[in-house]
Design a protein around this motif. Structure first.
Motif, PDB file in Angstrom:
ATOM      1  N   GLN A  57       8.509   6.506 -20.670  1.00 44.93           N
ATOM      2  CA  GLN A  57       7.332   7.361 -20.828  1.00 44.93           C
ATOM      3  C   GLN A  57       6.373   7.167 -19.673  1.00 44.93           C
ATOM      4  OE1 GLN A  57       5.780   6.161 -24.611  1.00 44.93           O
ATOM      5  NE2 GLN A  57       6.051   8.228 -25.409  1.00 44.93           N
ATOM      6  N   GLN A  58       6.285   5.902 -19.225  1.00 48.35           N
ATOM      7  CA  GLN A  58       5.319   5.577 -18.171  1.00 48.35           C
ATOM      8  C   GLN A  58       5.670   6.239 -16.849  1.00 48.35           C
ATOM      9  OE1 GLN A  58       5.567   1.337 -18.147  1.00 48.35           O
ATOM     10  NE2 GLN A  58       3.705   1.058 -19.303  1.00 48.35           N
ATOM     11  N   PHE A  59       6.955   6.144 -16.485  1.00 48.05           N
ATOM     12  CA  PHE A  59       7.359   6.614 -15.163  1.00 48.05           C
ATOM     13  C   PHE A  59       8.368   7.747 -15.281  1.00 48.05           C
ATOM     14  CE2 PHE A  59       6.809   1.900 -14.532  1.00 48.05           C
ATOM     15  CZ  PHE A  59       5.532   2.008 -13.994  1.00 48.05           C
TER      16      PHE A  59
ATOM     17  N   SER B 294       0.842  -1.204   0.000  1.00 43.85           N
ATOM     18  CA  SER B 294       0.000   0.000   0.000  1.00 43.85           C
ATOM     19  C   SER B 294       0.872   1.247   0.000  1.00 43.85           C
ATOM     20  CB  SER B 294      -0.915  -0.014   1.219  1.00 43.85           C
ATOM     21  OG  SER B 294      -0.155   0.320   2.362  1.00 43.85           O
ATOM     22  N   VAL B 295       0.315   2.337  -0.531  1.00 41.86           N
ATOM     23  CA  VAL B 295       1.051   3.603  -0.586  1.00 41.86           C
ATOM     24  C   VAL B 295       1.418   4.015   0.846  1.00 41.86           C
ATOM     25  CG1 VAL B 295       0.896   6.036  -1.233  1.00 41.86           C
ATOM     26  CG2 VAL B 295      -0.103   4.299  -2.695  1.00 41.86           C
ATOM     27  N   GLU B 296       0.495   3.812   1.785  1.00 43.45           N
ATOM     28  CA  GLU B 296       0.760   4.220   3.179  1.00 43.45           C
ATOM     29  C   GLU B 296       1.964   3.464   3.724  1.00 43.45           C
ATOM     30  OE1 GLU B 296      -2.505   2.995   2.356  1.00 43.45           O
ATOM     31  OE2 GLU B 296      -2.752   5.051   1.647  1.00 43.45           O
ATOM     32  N   ASP B 297       1.992   2.138   3.498  1.00 46.19           N
ATOM     33  CA  ASP B 297       3.122   1.321   4.002  1.00 46.19           C
ATOM     34  C   ASP B 297       4.436   1.828   3.420  1.00 46.19           C
ATOM     35  OD1 ASP B 297       1.522  -0.218   5.489  1.00 46.19           O
ATOM     36  OD2 ASP B 297       1.683  -2.048   4.279  1.00 46.19           O
ATOM     37  N   ASN B 298       4.416   2.077   2.117  1.00 46.27           N
ATOM     38  CA  ASN B 298       5.669   2.491   1.477  1.00 46.27           C
ATOM     39  C   ASN B 298       6.091   3.894   1.892  1.00 46.27           C
ATOM     40  OD1 ASN B 298       6.253   0.120   0.262  1.00 46.27           O
ATOM     41  ND2 ASN B 298       5.389   0.645  -1.723  1.00 46.27           N
TER      42      ASN B 298
ATOM     43  N   ARG C 121       2.687   4.057 -10.952  1.00 49.02           N
ATOM     44  CA  ARG C 121       3.103   5.416 -11.291  1.00 49.02           C
ATOM     45  C   ARG C 121       2.807   6.366 -10.123  1.00 49.02           C
ATOM     46  NH1 ARG C 121       1.910   7.245 -16.791  1.00 49.02           N
ATOM     47  NH2 ARG C 121      -0.111   6.316 -16.482  1.00 49.02           N
ATOM     48  N   GLU C 122       1.623   6.175  -9.568  1.00 48.68           N
ATOM     49  CA  GLU C 122       1.213   7.039  -8.448  1.00 48.68           C
ATOM     50  C   GLU C 122       2.135   6.835  -7.246  1.00 48.68           C
ATOM     51  OE1 GLU C 122      -2.562   7.270  -5.625  1.00 48.68           O
ATOM     52  OE2 GLU C 122      -3.009   6.753  -7.713  1.00 48.68           O
ATOM     53  N   MET C 123       2.461   5.567  -7.004  1.00 47.25           N
ATOM     54  CA  MET C 123       3.349   5.236  -5.878  1.00 47.25           C
ATOM     55  C   MET C 123       4.712   5.917  -6.065  1.00 47.25           C
ATOM     56  SD  MET C 123       3.762   2.886  -3.318  1.00 47.25           S
ATOM     57  CE  MET C 123       2.857   1.396  -3.707  1.00 47.25           C
ATOM     58  N   LEU C 124       5.262   5.775  -7.261  1.00 44.76           N
ATOM     59  CA  LEU C 124       6.590   6.345  -7.512  1.00 44.76           C
ATOM     60  C   LEU C 124       6.539   7.877  -7.448  1.00 44.76           C
ATOM     61  CD1 LEU C 124       7.849   3.973 -10.352  1.00 44.76           C
ATOM     62  CD2 LEU C 124       8.396   3.876  -7.932  1.00 44.76           C
ATOM     63  N   GLN C 125       5.427   8.435  -7.909  1.00 38.58           N
ATOM     64  CA  GLN C 125       5.281   9.899  -7.849  1.00 38.58           C
ATOM     65  C   GLN C 125       5.300  10.385  -6.404  1.00 38.58           C
ATOM     66  OE1 GLN C 125       1.729  10.960  -9.936  1.00 38.58           O
ATOM     67  NE2 GLN C 125       2.864  11.276 -11.851  1.00 38.58           N
TER      68      GLN C 125
ATOM     69  N   ALA D  31       7.514  -7.098 -14.337  1.00 40.41           N
ATOM     70  CA  ALA D  31       6.108  -7.124 -14.763  1.00 40.41           C
ATOM     71  C   ALA D  31       5.294  -6.334 -13.741  1.00 40.41           C
ATOM     72  CB  ALA D  31       5.630  -8.569 -14.824  1.00 40.41           C
ATOM     73  N   ILE D  32       4.680  -5.270 -14.191  1.00 37.34           N
ATOM     74  CA  ILE D  32       3.902  -4.447 -13.269  1.00 37.34           C
ATOM     75  C   ILE D  32       2.432  -4.653 -13.569  1.00 37.34           C
ATOM     76  CG2 ILE D  32       3.375  -2.057 -12.594  1.00 37.34           C
ATOM     77  CD1 ILE D  32       6.329  -1.454 -13.101  1.00 37.34           C
ATOM     78  N   ARG D  33       1.717  -5.128 -12.542  1.00 41.03           N
ATOM     79  CA  ARG D  33       0.325  -5.483 -12.756  1.00 41.03           C
ATOM     80  C   ARG D  33      -0.546  -4.255 -12.998  1.00 41.03           C
ATOM     81  NH1 ARG D  33      -1.130 -10.445  -8.762  1.00 41.03           N
ATOM     82  NH2 ARG D  33       1.063 -10.607  -8.451  1.00 41.03           N
ATOM     83  N   ASN D  34      -0.303  -3.222 -12.177  1.00 43.73           N
ATOM     84  CA  ASN D  34      -1.148  -2.046 -12.284  1.00 43.73           C
ATOM     85  C   ASN D  34      -0.258  -0.811 -12.476  1.00 43.73           C
ATOM     86  OD1 ASN D  34      -2.863   0.088 -11.841  1.00 43.73           O
ATOM     87  ND2 ASN D  34      -4.055  -1.013 -10.283  1.00 43.73           N
ATOM     88  N   THR D  35      -0.078  -0.468 -13.740  1.00 51.77           N
ATOM     89  CA  THR D  35       0.871   0.607 -14.060  1.00 51.77           C
ATOM     90  C   THR D  35       0.450   1.930 -13.426  1.00 51.77           C
ATOM     91  OG1 THR D  35       1.028  -0.482 -16.175  1.00 51.77           O
ATOM     92  CG2 THR D  35       2.125   1.617 -15.988  1.00 51.77           C
ATOM     93  N   GLU D  36      -0.855   2.193 -13.446  1.00 51.52           N
ATOM     94  CA  GLU D  36      -1.351   3.472 -12.929  1.00 51.52           C
ATOM     95  C   GLU D  36      -1.011   3.607 -11.446  1.00 51.52           C
ATOM     96  OE1 GLU D  36      -2.274   6.934 -13.131  1.00 51.52           O
ATOM     97  OE2 GLU D  36      -2.281   5.799 -14.996  1.00 51.52           O
ATOM     98  N   ARG D  37      -1.232   2.510 -10.742  1.00 51.25           N
ATOM     99  CA  ARG D  37      -0.979   2.505  -9.298  1.00 51.25           C
ATOM    100  C   ARG D  37       0.517   2.655  -9.028  1.00 51.25           C
ATOM    101  NH1 ARG D  37      -0.330  -1.324  -5.436  1.00 51.25           N
ATOM    102  NH2 ARG D  37      -1.150  -0.729  -3.406  1.00 51.25           N
TER     103      ARG D  37
END
Ligand code: C2E
Ligand code: MG
Ligand code: MG
Length: 484
Positions: A389-391, A323-327, A360-364, A352-358
């Motif tokens: 391009q993705q990240f 989860s974003v909170e954990d990280n 991306r948000e995490m890395l942001q 292999a990233i299952r959910n690219t959108e998620r």
């Protein structure tokens, strides 16, 4: 004409008509018989064809069957010039689980069709079972077979299947092996499967090749330590980090270190991650593979004493699934009292990233906190530039495969030049990994890539080893020569 004569004539005529009738009947019977025989023959041919199809083709897809391959394999002389590719879909289970088995079958059929279309005349596709396909290639060099494997992996990724209104795509992994002279089919499949296993180990969505020594280490890896030993090792804190310096070869000083996991056994043996990383991924929920506390210890002991340096940690796909909170909690603990930019997280390009959108948000969010993100092993997957391009990333680490042989005319500088130009436009920095020779370093410097890591400049060693040496300037021989 006497009545007797007439009677005799009539009797003869009757006999003649009877004879003709019998003949007509017999002819008609023969024609019927011929027709029946023909029909029986047609039915047998059709049945034969059906049986042959059953035996020679996979019953679900358009691919050939294992049995067909066995025969083809036996017919072909194995003189070391053939190769085998094992292709396996990544996360196929989620298609079956999410859409049902019938949809899963339909998906596999479409994938098989797409792979079949990609096959050349000298390549035979067959289904090994489940979501595993193999391609048998005749008269092909190993590096060409590897390129073909990348093409097959790309084909899978490009194939979008409509499952009840939802467009579904999957990535794939592939293993490539040369078929040695005299080798049997099982041996060929086993070796390609070993390579596939290696591809899956680094997160899938990539191609791996087996040959000689690589194969031996892969087999050793499979027969490596047991899960219980690993759990015990974590408890005894035998899983630790070594660090390897990263230098700016223009300034002649270190800019950071990469944390590389090691299992230091009580008997003094040091195991490389390749021996146990896969087991660790399967057995732990963690994202950075050693327990988070090991990473925190390293960042907190190393960074305060070296304010100019960063510490880079490798993250796995699992990390992106937490989860974003954990990280964010973890990131705050890791960077407590430090400039957060002293911590870099390295994401392997082919993960292999299952959910690219998620992701991306995490890395942001992590970047917003001040941490830096690096794209590791750049060039090993096939979506290199897509990932860029993705990240948004701060650093790109070029894989050793593009560095090997540089300066000796064995490597292609195109991708390095392109990446260097792109790095200026997009504002990330580039690090070359695995620099082993002075020629490689010189060639990189000529292209304009100055940041480097590799045995030439410094090997991975214990933290205490590098603590006392990292501030020393780089040997002048390795620094960029100033041109007059
Ligand atoms: P990586 O992140 O690409 O790390 C670089 C690898 O290249 C390291 O292997 C390093 O020892 C090796 N290396 C460095 N310089 C040279 C050179 O000049 N020549 C050659 N041939 N190799 C060089 P290592 O330590 O065996 O790690 C292998 C991989 O395991 C790493 O590749 C990384 O993907 C993974 N890994 C290591 N530690 C961790 C960790 O803590 N977490 C996660 N998720 N993965 C880790
Ligand atoms: Mg790395
Ligand atoms: Mg790397």
């Amino acid at each position: 004409m006497s009545t007797a004569l007439i009677m005799t004539g009539l009797a003869a005529l009757g006999a003649f008509v009877g004879l003709m009738g019998r003949m007509v009947l017999r002819c008609r019977g023969a024609a019927d018989e011929i027709r029946a025989l023909r029909e029986r023959n047609d039915a047998l041919v059709a049945e034969n064809g059906r049986l042959l199809t059953m035996v020679e083709f996979d019953d679900l897809t358009a691919a050939r069957s294992r049995r067909y391959l066995r025969e083809l394999f036996a017919r072909t002389h194995q003189d070391g010039s053939n190769a085998m590719i094992f292709v396996d879909l990544d996360e196929f289970k989620s298609v079956n689980d999410g859409f049902g088995h019938r949809a899963g079958d339909g998906f596999l059929r479409r994938i098989a069709e797409a792979l079949h279309r990609e096959c050349r005349e000298t390549e035979t596709l067959f289904r090994h079972g489940g979501d595993e396909f193999c391609i048998y290639l005749r008269a092909v060099a190993l590096d060409e077979a590897a390129r073909r494997a990348e093409a097959f992996v790309r084909v899978v990724h490009r194939t979008e299947v409509d499952l009840g209104g939802v467009k579904v795509r999957r990535t794939a992994s592939a293993g490539v092996a040369r078929i040695d002279a005299g080798q049997d089919m099982m041996g060929a499949l086993y070796h390609a499967d070993e390579a596939l296993y290696a591809a899956k180990q680094v997160g899938g969505n990539c191609v791996r090749v087996t040959e000689g020594e690589t194969l031996k280490t892969m087999i050793a890896r499979r027969t490596g330590p047991r899960a219980e030993d690993l759990a015990e090792a974590i408890r005894r804190e035998e899983i630790t980090y070594y660090v390897q310096p990263i230098y700016d070869t223009r300034a002649g000083r270190a800019v950071g270190v990469e944390a590389l996991m090691r299992w230091v056994r009580s008997d003094g043996d040091v195991l490389l991650p390749a021996k146990f990383i896969d087991m660790m991924t399967r057995s732990r929920q963690g994202g950075l593979l050693p327990p988070d506390s090991v990473s925190v210890d390293l960042a907190q002991s190393f960074c305060p004493a070296h304010e100019q340096l960063y510490c880079a940690f490798n993250i796995s796909a699992r990390f992106l699934e937490r989860s974003v909170e954990d990280n964010m909690d973890f990131a705050r603990t890791l960077t407590r009292g430090l400039d957060p930019s002293q911590v870099v997280l390295e994401l392997v390009e082919s993960t292999a990233i299952r959910n690219t959108e998620r992701a991306r948000e995490m890395l942001q969010q992590l970047r917003a906190h001040g941490l830096r993100i690096a794209l590791d092993d750049f060039g090993t997957g096939f979506s290199n530039f897509e990932r860029l391009q993705q990240f948004e990333v701060d650093i790109v680490k070029i894989d050793r495969r593009f560095v090997r042989g540089l300066g000796a005319g064995q490597a292609d500088r195109g991708i390095l030049r392109a990446l260097h130009a792109l790095s200026r436009d997009m504002g990330f920095s580039v690090i070359a990994e695995g620099v082993e020779t002075a020629e490689e370093l010189r060639a990189l410097q000529e292209i304009g890539i100055y940041n480097a890591q590799g045995y030439l400049l410094g090997r991975p060693e214990t933290v205490s080893y590098w603590q006392s040496r990292i501030a020393q300037p780089l040997s002048p021989g390795f620094c960029l020569r100033k041109t007059a």
